[in-house]
Design a protein around this motif. Sequence first.
Motif, PDB file in Angstrom:
ATOM      1  N   ASP A   1      35.460  43.691  33.349  1.00 28.09           N
ATOM      2  CA  ASP A   1      34.481  44.654  32.858  1.00 28.09           C
ATOM      3  C   ASP A   1      35.173  45.972  32.549  1.00 28.09           C
ATOM      4  O   ASP A   1      36.330  46.198  32.900  1.00 28.09           O
ATOM      5  N   ILE A   2      34.440  46.857  31.917  1.00 31.72           N
ATOM      6  CA  ILE A   2      35.019  48.092  31.383  1.00 31.72           C
ATOM      7  C   ILE A   2      35.174  49.172  32.445  1.00 31.72           C
ATOM      8  O   ILE A   2      35.850  50.172  32.221  1.00 31.72           O
ATOM      9  N   THR A   3      34.563  48.995  33.598  1.00 28.92           N
ATOM     10  CA  THR A   3      34.573  50.063  34.611  1.00 28.92           C
ATOM     11  C   THR A   3      35.640  49.879  35.674  1.00 28.92           C
ATOM     12  O   THR A   3      35.709  50.665  36.618  1.00 28.92           O
ATOM     13  N   THR A   4      36.463  48.842  35.552  1.00 33.03           N
ATOM     14  CA  THR A   4      37.464  48.538  36.576  1.00 33.03           C
ATOM     15  C   THR A   4      38.851  48.995  36.148  1.00 33.03           C
ATOM     16  O   THR A   4      39.338  48.594  35.093  1.00 33.03           O
ATOM     17  N   TRP A   5      39.456  49.831  36.975  1.00 34.15           N
ATOM     18  CA  TRP A   5      40.821  50.280  36.737  1.00 34.15           C
ATOM     19  C   TRP A   5      41.800  49.310  37.388  1.00 34.15           C
ATOM     20  O   TRP A   5      41.530  48.763  38.450  1.00 34.15           O
ATOM     21  N   SER A   6      42.937  49.118  36.737  1.00 31.12           N
ATOM     22  CA  SER A   6      44.005  48.335  37.349  1.00 31.12           C
ATOM     23  C   SER A   6      44.836  49.250  38.247  1.00 31.12           C
ATOM     24  O   SER A   6      44.752  50.476  38.143  1.00 31.12           O
ATOM     25  N   PRO A   7      45.638  48.698  39.170  1.00 26.48           N
ATOM     26  CA  PRO A   7      46.477  49.543  40.033  1.00 26.48           C
ATOM     27  C   PRO A   7      47.460  50.412  39.247  1.00 26.48           C
ATOM     28  O   PRO A   7      47.936  51.433  39.748  1.00 26.48           O
ATOM     29  N   GLN A   8      47.761  50.014  38.009  1.00 33.56           N
ATOM     30  CA  GLN A   8      48.665  50.812  37.158  1.00 33.56           C
ATOM     31  C   GLN A   8      47.931  51.924  36.419  1.00 33.56           C
ATOM     32  O   GLN A   8      48.537  52.633  35.605  1.00 33.56           O
ATOM     33  N   GLY A   9      46.633  52.085  36.674  1.00 34.92           N
ATOM     34  CA  GLY A   9      45.872  53.143  36.008  1.00 34.92           C
ATOM     35  C   GLY A   9      45.481  52.810  34.590  1.00 34.92           C
ATOM     36  O   GLY A   9      45.339  53.694  33.749  1.00 34.92           O
ATOM     37  N   ARG A  10      45.265  51.527  34.311  1.00 36.05           N
ATOM     38  CA  ARG A  10      44.919  51.088  32.960  1.00 36.05           C
ATOM     39  C   ARG A  10      43.547  50.424  32.959  1.00 36.05           C
ATOM     40  O   ARG A  10      43.114  49.857  33.966  1.00 36.05           O
ATOM     41  N   ILE A  11      42.860  50.512  31.809  1.00 33.44           N
ATOM     42  CA  ILE A  11      41.609  49.792  31.599  1.00 33.44           C
ATOM     43  C   ILE A  11      41.882  48.753  30.517  1.00 33.44           C
ATOM     44  O   ILE A  11      42.004  49.079  29.337  1.00 33.44           O
ATOM     45  N   HIS A  12      41.982  47.511  30.939  1.00 28.59           N
ATOM     46  CA  HIS A  12      42.491  46.480  30.038  1.00 28.59           C
ATOM     47  C   HIS A  12      41.568  46.213  28.860  1.00 28.59           C
ATOM     48  O   HIS A  12      42.037  45.887  27.765  1.00 28.59           O
ATOM     49  N   GLN A  13      40.265  46.339  29.041  1.00 26.44           N
ATOM     50  CA  GLN A  13      39.367  46.046  27.922  1.00 26.44           C
ATOM     51  C   GLN A  13      39.543  47.039  26.779  1.00 26.44           C
ATOM     52  O   GLN A  13      39.347  46.690  25.622  1.00 26.44           O
ATOM     53  N   ILE A  14      39.905  48.280  27.100  1.00 28.06           N
ATOM     54  CA  ILE A  14      40.205  49.239  26.034  1.00 28.06           C
ATOM     55  C   ILE A  14      41.454  48.801  25.280  1.00 28.06           C
ATOM     56  O   ILE A  14      41.511  48.866  24.043  1.00 28.06           O
ATOM     57  N   GLU A  15      42.446  48.327  26.016  1.00 25.71           N
ATOM     58  CA  GLU A  15      43.674  47.868  25.370  1.00 25.71           C
ATOM     59  C   GLU A  15      43.405  46.649  24.491  1.00 25.71           C
ATOM     60  O   GLU A  15      44.000  46.502  23.414  1.00 25.71           O
ATOM     61  N   TYR A  16      42.501  45.774  24.927  1.00 25.12           N
ATOM     62  CA  TYR A  16      42.148  44.615  24.105  1.00 25.12           C
ATOM     63  C   TYR A  16      41.460  45.057  22.813  1.00 25.12           C
ATOM     64  O   TYR A  16      41.686  44.476  21.743  1.00 25.12           O
ATOM     65  N   ALA A  17      40.601  46.075  22.918  1.00 23.35           N
ATOM     66  CA  ALA A  17      39.927  46.586  21.722  1.00 23.35           C
ATOM     67  C   ALA A  17      40.929  47.211  20.753  1.00 23.35           C
ATOM     68  O   ALA A  17      40.821  47.043  19.530  1.00 23.35           O
ATOM     69  N   MET A  18      41.913  47.935  21.299  1.00 22.10           N
ATOM     70  CA  MET A  18      42.962  48.509  20.456  1.00 22.10           C
ATOM     71  C   MET A  18      43.766  47.399  19.771  1.00 22.10           C
ATOM     72  O   MET A  18      44.192  47.542  18.615  1.00 22.10           O
TER      73      MET A  18
END
Length: 254
Positions: free
Chosen positions: A9-26
Amino acid sequence: MNRSQYDSDITTWSPQGRIHQIEYAMEAVKQGSASIGLKSKTHVVVAAVKRPSSQLGMHQNKIFKIDEHMGIAIAGLAADARVLCKYMRSECINHNFVFESPMQLERLVLQVADKSQVHTQRYGRRPYGVGLLVAGYDQTGAHLYETCPSGNYYEYKAVAIGARGQSAKTYLERHFDSFSDATLDELIKHALLALRETVQATSENDALSSKNVSIGVVGKGERFHVLEGASLQPFLDTIDTVEETAASGMEITP
């Protein structure tokens, strides 16, 4: 930790400080067919490659008119682009009705960026999988903006997004010093030459043609309009001449 634990989901941060769904959209923007934009002191030009969904399908439009003084080129999901296009048109109509004047580009781009950002922080939504190049001419002059699924926006002298966009950026970086004082015809030729860098012409059907290319133009005293088909062919013929001349060892300026 497995990456899939943090991209549900969009509200979960990874331990590296990234939001993967934003990266997928990019990444969806990078996978879309290329769009480029460049501007001079008086005009802005956007260009896009139209890619059909299949050999039996029609080419999808990549350039849309928003108002008399602005338009957009897209890379990414066309369905998401239609939603944002409709929103931008509504905002321009409302602004014209209330203030009786055209809407400034930066104000509209900021609103689109804010709308995109909301989809990066609320549970149950996903980011828009489309990047926009917003071209226009208002009271403050000619402007070219890029909006991202992350909610960021940037103003450029020239930019390229979509598949093989880096090849077009390389061309634009080599020539952007001449864009400021360029005529409209010169801008269109530069746009086509940059766009050609994004196309892998493995066959005649893959090469740039009046069927798979669109050009959007706006400027001082000139309303936004799209060049396609027969109106675009003379410019395509010109860049073919440039290519033939370069192949023969002579240097020519577009």
